[in-house]
Design an enzyme around this catalytic site. Structure first.
Site, mmCIF file in Angstrom:
data_model
loop_
_atom_site.group_PDB
_atom_site.id
_atom_site.type_symbol
_atom_site.label_atom_id
_atom_site.label_comp_id
_atom_site.label_asym_id
_atom_site.label_seq_id
_atom_site.Cartn_x
_atom_site.Cartn_y
_atom_site.Cartn_z
ATOM 1 N N TRP A 185 1.123 -1.119 -0.002
ATOM 2 C CA TRP A 185 -0.026 -0.096 -0.069
ATOM 3 C C TRP A 185 0.906 1.298 0.043
ATOM 4 C CZ3 TRP A 185 -0.330 4.124 3.627
ATOM 5 C CH2 TRP A 185 -1.121 5.029 3.195
ATOM 6 N N GLU A 226 -2.973 -2.851 -2.446
ATOM 7 C CA GLU A 226 -4.311 -2.364 -1.972
ATOM 8 C C GLU A 226 -4.538 -0.849 -2.360
ATOM 9 O OE1 GLU A 226 -3.487 -1.877 2.280
ATOM 10 O OE2 GLU A 226 -5.283 -1.047 2.745
ATOM 11 N N LYS A 228 -7.319 2.567 -2.700
ATOM 12 C CA LYS A 228 -7.842 3.439 -1.481
ATOM 13 C C LYS A 228 -8.617 4.737 -2.503
ATOM 14 C CE LYS A 228 -6.719 5.773 2.596
ATOM 15 N NZ LYS A 228 -5.862 6.074 3.486
ATOM 16 N N ASP A 259 -9.612 -3.002 1.374
ATOM 17 C CA ASP A 259 -9.856 -2.486 2.908
ATOM 18 C C ASP A 259 -11.148 -1.969 2.894
ATOM 19 O OD1 ASP A 259 -9.718 -0.448 4.981
ATOM 20 O OD2 ASP A 259 -7.723 -0.642 4.754
ATOM 21 N N HIS A 262 -11.879 1.905 2.622
ATOM 22 C CA HIS A 262 -11.250 2.755 1.454
ATOM 23 C C HIS A 262 -12.296 2.904 0.191
ATOM 24 C CE1 HIS A 262 -6.581 1.573 2.370
ATOM 25 N NE2 HIS A 262 -7.521 2.144 3.059
ATOM 26 N N HIS A 286 -8.515 -6.177 4.369
ATOM 27 C CA HIS A 286 -8.357 -5.323 5.553
ATOM 28 C C HIS A 286 -9.934 -5.223 6.260
ATOM 29 C CE1 HIS A 286 -4.049 -3.614 4.843
ATOM 30 N NE2 HIS A 286 -4.114 -4.995 5.019
ATOM 31 N N ASP A 294 -12.168 9.013 8.444
ATOM 32 C CA ASP A 294 -11.359 7.956 8.763
ATOM 33 C C ASP A 294 -11.550 6.598 8.199
ATOM 34 O OD1 ASP A 294 -9.262 6.775 10.252
ATOM 35 O OD2 ASP A 294 -10.650 5.997 11.821
ATOM 36 N N ASP A 296 -10.365 3.794 9.692
ATOM 37 C CA ASP A 296 -9.430 2.836 10.127
ATOM 38 C C ASP A 296 -9.901 2.717 12.003
ATOM 39 O OD1 ASP A 296 -7.267 1.894 8.476
ATOM 40 O OD2 ASP A 296 -6.782 3.979 8.448
ATOM 41 N N ASP A 326 -7.329 -3.873 9.969
ATOM 42 C CA ASP A 326 -6.673 -2.649 9.946
ATOM 43 C C ASP A 326 -7.324 -1.654 10.558
ATOM 44 O OD1 ASP A 326 -4.944 -0.654 9.224
ATOM 45 O OD2 ASP A 326 -5.343 -0.879 7.011
HETATM 46 C C1 RNT Z 1 -3.840 2.769 4.509
HETATM 47 C C2 RNT Z 1 -4.007 1.419 4.263
HETATM 48 C C3 RNT Z 1 -2.821 0.485 4.892
HETATM 49 C C4 RNT Z 1 -2.401 1.043 6.385
HETATM 50 C C5 RNT Z 1 -1.410 0.110 6.834
HETATM 51 C C6 RNT Z 1 -0.962 0.600 7.989
HETATM 52 O O1 RNT Z 1 -5.065 3.680 4.206
HETATM 53 O O2 RNT Z 1 -5.240 0.892 5.030
HETATM 54 O O3 RNT Z 1 -3.248 -0.651 5.125
HETATM 55 O O4 RNT Z 1 -3.559 0.932 6.923
HETATM 56 O O5 RNT Z 1 -0.581 -0.338 5.720
HETATM 57 ZN ZN ZN Z 2 -5.548 -1.192 4.819
#
Ligand code: RNT
Ligand code: ZN
Length: 419
Positions: A185, A226, A228, A259, A262, A286, A294, A296, A326
């Protein structure tokens, strides 16, 4: 052994049996599915490379809850605590900045030996390991670009870092007898509207081709990329978008990492799984939770989480999907964050394993959408909690809220003494 838990389970088992669901079989199945815990919840994505260096790359951990891990020994101690509160045997997902060295090693020179401490620990505790190059929180990425950087020398530095990271993944896989998923990523993107959207994507494609040029034994290392939608400071344009990486993964048959945080806020990844798996060999997830800007937050037992796990079970995809987590929350006890998030992922998975899937399929195939809806809604009222409690008891981890007693004791005895 708590007899109330057993007695309640026996009653629950009968209720599920009325729907043709074998709860014992579901408990046997879930015990075979590892979740890859992300090391970075333990120290707010800090790592050990440079303790004074802040996080960058469009991601942010907010909060200053006391007791964060500052060394690999502390991080492993915290992880051991978290794993002891989570039923089953699980993996650990490491980032390159979690290396262990006496003197500073440039990122493009990291080697397997810098992660030997992690491998020893993983062997002793039966954890598989996964890996990630760290293409952020570094002076050469502070302008927001790494593998897609306009400067060829800087791109080369990150290419070398990613190549070195794949070798570390392969070392994990070889040592532990289970392949590491090495996930790329990168933060690359623009805060404001670019005029050239193509150039950086061409450069990223070229960099990735160089990173993946050397074939590695899939028994040791599996490559994932990955995507986003946006990050902090890359609101207008992210080079590695969904379309970019979907195309890249399909063309090169790498894994795609989805993820959950994302995508657009109303867009969920559950529906993407069956589509993408028609075109790529395997997926990395993820599991995360997006909240406004956010991506996460700690995973909670949401409809979205349940939909993801239902897809994995209904589609028979568990063998082709690597489940990772994640999230990073620095405002609460970090060991609790891991524990709560992982237990929730497992709870959703167990719920999915307790569906009378054959019956639901029959109804759908017969065109009886009324009964399909009715049954799906009925299932929500079945005594799932009793089956989950039984699983925790079977695996010798705290049943229910009792895990918080252990968290509080650990906080008093260990975390509160750290500075
Ligand atoms: C960031 C991605 C990635 C990170 C990690 C720390 O938006 O989700 O996976 O969270 O690599
Ligand atoms: Zn991620």
């Amino acid at each position: 052994m708590n007899n109330k838990v057993t007695a309640t389970y026996e009653l629950a088992k009968e209720r599920y049996a009325e729907f043709g669901v074998d709860t014992d079989a579901a408990l046997e199945k879930i015990a075979t599915i590892p979740i890859s815990l992300h090391c970075w919840q333990g120290d707010d994505v800090g790592g050990f490379e440079d303790p004074d260096r802040g996080l960058s790359g469009g991601i942010m951990a907010t909060g200053n809850y006391p007791g964060k891990a500052r060394t690999a020994v502390q991080l492993r101690q915290d992880l051991d605590k978290a794993y002891s509160l989570i039923p089953g045997t699980h993996r650990l997902n490491l980032h390159a900045i979690y290396l262990e060295t006496d003197k500073k090693v440039p990122r493009n020179e990291i080697q397997p030996k810098h992660f030997a401490g992690w491998v020893d620990w993983a062997k002793a505790n039966n954890h598989g390991l996964d890996f990630n190059p760290t293409c952020f929180s570094h002076p050469l990425a502070d302008d927001g670009f790494s593998l897609a950087h306009a400067d060829a020398g800087i791109r080369q530095f990150w290419i070398e870092h990613c190549i070195a990271s794949r070798e570390i993944g392969a070392y994990f896989g070889k040592e532990l007898g289970t392949p590491a998923v090495t996930n790329v990523w990168i933060p690359d993107g623009y805060k404001d509207t670019p005029v050239d959207r193509l150039g950086p994507r061409r450069r990223l494609q070229d960099s990735l081709d160089k990173v993946f040029a050397k074939p590695l034994d899939p028994a040791h290392n599996l490559d994932a990329v990955e995507c986003k939608l946006f990050g902090i400071g890359s609101e207008s344009y992210v080079v590695g978008s969904h379309e970019f990486y979907l195309g890249y993964a399909v063309k090169n048959q790498t894994l795609l990492c989805l993820d959950a945080g994302h995508f657009h806020p109303t867009e969920t990844i559950a529906d993407k799984i069956s589509s993408v798996l028609l075109h790529v060999p395997e997926l990395l997830l993820h599991v995360s939770r997006g909240v406004r800007w956010d991506s996460d937050h700690v995973v909670t037992l949401t409809d979205e989480l349940q939909a993801i796990m239902q897809e994995l079970v209904r589609g028979n995809f568990l063998d082709r999907v690597h489940i990772g987590l994640d999230f990073f929350d620095a405002s609460i006890n970090r060991v609790a964050a891991w524990t709560i998030g992982t237990r929730n992922a497992l709870r959703a998975l167990l719920m999915a394993l307790l569906e009378p899937i054959d019956q639901l399929r029959e109804l759908e195939n017969a065109g009886d959408f009324t009964a399909r809806l009715a049954l799906l809604e009925e299932l929500k009222g079945l005594p799932f909690g009793a089956v989950w409690d039984q699983y925790c008891q079977q695996r010798n981890v705290p049943v229910g809220f009792a895990f918080m007693d252990e968290i509080r004791t650990y906080e008093n005895q260990v975390l509160s003494h750290r500075e």
